[in-house]
Design an enzyme around this catalytic site. Structure first.
Site, PDB file in Angstrom:
ATOM      1  N   PRO A  24      -1.262   9.746  12.617  1.00  0.00           N
ATOM      2  CA  PRO A  24      -2.081  10.167  11.412  1.00  0.00           C
ATOM      3  C   PRO A  24      -1.513   9.557   9.965  1.00  0.00           C
ATOM      4  CG  PRO A  24      -0.782  11.922  12.108  1.00  0.00           C
ATOM      5  CD  PRO A  24      -0.370  10.813  12.979  1.00  0.00           C
ATOM      6  N   GLY A  25      -2.450   8.894   9.239  1.00  0.00           N
ATOM      7  CA  GLY A  25      -1.879   8.532   7.824  1.00  0.00           C
ATOM      8  C   GLY A  25      -2.569   9.480   6.888  1.00  0.00           C
ATOM      9  N   TYR A  71     -14.802  -0.660   0.188  1.00  0.00           N
ATOM     10  CA  TYR A  71     -15.478  -0.057   1.207  1.00  0.00           C
ATOM     11  C   TYR A  71     -16.524   1.099   0.794  1.00  0.00           C
ATOM     12  CZ  TYR A  71     -10.707  -0.438   2.859  1.00  0.00           C
ATOM     13  OH  TYR A  71      -9.619  -0.995   2.950  1.00  0.00           O
ATOM     14  N   CYS A 130     -11.631  -6.333 -15.558  1.00  0.00           N
ATOM     15  CA  CYS A 130     -12.801  -6.997 -16.140  1.00  0.00           C
ATOM     16  C   CYS A 130     -13.793  -7.587 -14.965  1.00  0.00           C
ATOM     17  CB  CYS A 130     -12.340  -8.281 -16.887  1.00  0.00           C
ATOM     18  SG  CYS A 130     -11.778  -7.949 -18.444  1.00  0.00           S
TER      19      CYS A 130
END
Ligand code: LLP
Length: 446
Positions: A297-298, A340, A367
């Site tokens: 798991p992260g 995403y 920008c």
């Protein structure tokens, strides 16, 4: 008239550790606006106890449900030396994907004997460095990698092989990893996984220990993991029939978290209990030896532990269209929106109880027209100088930050029990230009 919900009701509901005290947002026992004042903005704030509790939950559940396990924290989610000093004492190992992550993990106190080295194209120098450091295991993703490990390994090196079980997890296409055209792993379906594993016996300094998969990230349905377990244990049966023993099964990470109201993740306890029980019965029904279970798991350990504080600068209304509130951060500290279409909740730090009756687009300062952090959110009326907290920014924010437009990567401040301290110090202009060569063809380069 529709009832206006307060931010406290709407935004903070899933974040048990974020509280409101007399209208002011509190994180790790510290007022968010006081952190902004003390350390400046943009600022990543990391709630240490929140991350510790989540990490400990993974370990506790598996101790109970499947005692032969390793929880490897996926470094890519948030990599800085301090995170390892928090997670290693809880018994976690680490998954790293580069020499830089490996170096940071070791620097932070992670025992190399608990490190798994992933990546689809580890370089020769990274492989040599990892071998020298004594990493526990490589997660092999190419034949080329096997030849490089064999070239440099002075004693037998453990490896597991990354396979593609072909599970369709419902998440953004850029974070899906087991589609048939994925660059990751060897396909079980087309026989290449079996071939590479069979070839390992040709290397006398490489020891095959098992198989790994990772079906994607920000996954909510436990069924996706169940399908992966079925496919992986079927494959173990196949390997056993070829006389190959599989001691370890790495199911990767991917457990989802809350970003917006619609997100309905399970808790780590639920994800782990479900996967552990499903694996136990899958192993039993197939009559195979239970492998050591590795999970990585992260996001779910660090994601909800982080918030980012920004200060509102320019406010610009385009009549009948929208109102922009521009903040002092943007895609350099959070590239996930442009990459995403990621969505977030936000709270105005010192108006956390006020009704949300105005609509804003929170713009970054880069920008690029696409540098929008939240495109349309109901908030209390904003004024220049207000501090906004964007929630669930602990994973894939600091680790994916850049110096785009030569903005400094914001510092990370750890908070716990009312105390705060730098976990990553601020980057200065001098830091950013340290490696710049001014007169490139002159002898001393200055
Ligand atoms: N193990 C492997 C082999 C992985 O590739 C990953 C993530 C993990 C574990 C950890 O997955 P987690 O538990 O954090 O979902 N930058 C994207 C996420 C990319 C994930 C890549 N691999 C994002 O910001 O959403």
């Amino acid at each position: 008239m529709t009832k206006i919900k307060t931010q406290s009701e709407k935004a903070l509901a899933p974040f048990g550790d974020l509280t409101i005290n007399r209208g002011r947002l509190v994180v790790g026992g510290c007022f968010a606006s006081e952190l902004a004042e003390k350390y400046g903005t943009p600022l990543y704030v990391f709630d240490v106890n929140r991350a510790k509790n989540t990490a400990a939950a993974y370990v506790d559940v598996l101790r109970r449900e499947y005692p032969d396990f390793t929880v490897c924290y996926a470094s890519k989610a948030f990599c800085c030396a301090g995170i390892y000093s928090i997670l290693a004492p809880l018994g976690l190992g680490a998954d790293v994907v580069s020499g830089g992550e490996l170096y940071t993990a070791i620097k932070g106190g992670m025992d190399p004997a608990k490190i798994y080295f992933h990546g689809n194209n580890k370089t020769e120098s990274e492989i040599a460095y990892a071998l020298e450091s004594g990493v526990e295991c490589f997660v092999v993703d190419s034949e080329h990698e096997l030849t490089l490990i064999s070239k440099h390994a002075e004693k037998p090196q453990n490896v597991i092989v990354r396979v593609n079980p072909g599970v369709e997890a419902h998440t953004h296409k850029f974070i899906q990893t087991t589609t048939p055209d994925s660059k990751f792993g060897f396909s079980i379906a087309d026989g290449t996984a079996e071939q590479i594993i069979l070839s390992i016996k040709n290397y006398d300094n490489i020891s095959f220990k098992g198989i790994a998969c990772h079906i994607g990230s920000q996954i909510f349905e436990p069924q996706s993991f169940e399908i992966a377990i079925d496919k992986m244990t079927d494959f173990i049966v196949k390997l056993n029939s070829l006389g190959i023993e599989v001691e370890r099964l790495d199911l990767g990470g991917g457990f989802g978290i809350h970003y917006i109201e619609q997100d309905k993740p399970l808790t780590p306890e639920q994800y782990m209990t479900n996967s552990a029980r499903y694996l136990k019965s899958a192993v039993k029904s197939r009559g195979i030896k239970p492998p050591r279970l590795i999970v990585e798991p992260g996001r779910s350990i660090v994601g909800e532990a982080g918030i980012t504080l920004y200060t509102v600068g320019a406010i610009k209304t385009i009549k009948d269209i929208k109102t922009y509130a521009a903040v002092d951060g943007g895609m350099f500290d959070n590239p996930r929106v442009s990459l995403y279409d990621a969505q977030y909740r936000a709270v105005v730090a010192d108006k956390a109880d006020a009704p949300c009756d105005c609509e804003y687009s929170i713009a970054g300062k880069c920008c690029e027209s696409g540098d929008i952090l939240i495109d349309g959110i109901k908030l209390p009326e904003l004024h220049t100088g207000d501090v906004i907290a964007v929630l669930s920014t602990g994973a894939y924010h600091y680790s994916m930050a850049s110096n785009y437009n030569r903005n400094a990567v914001p510092p990370v401040v750890a908070v716990a029990d009312g105390k705060s301290a730098y976990m990553v110090k601020p980057q200065t202009y001098e830091d950013m230009t340290r490696n710049d060569v001014i007169h490139v063809f002159s002898e001393d380069g200055i």
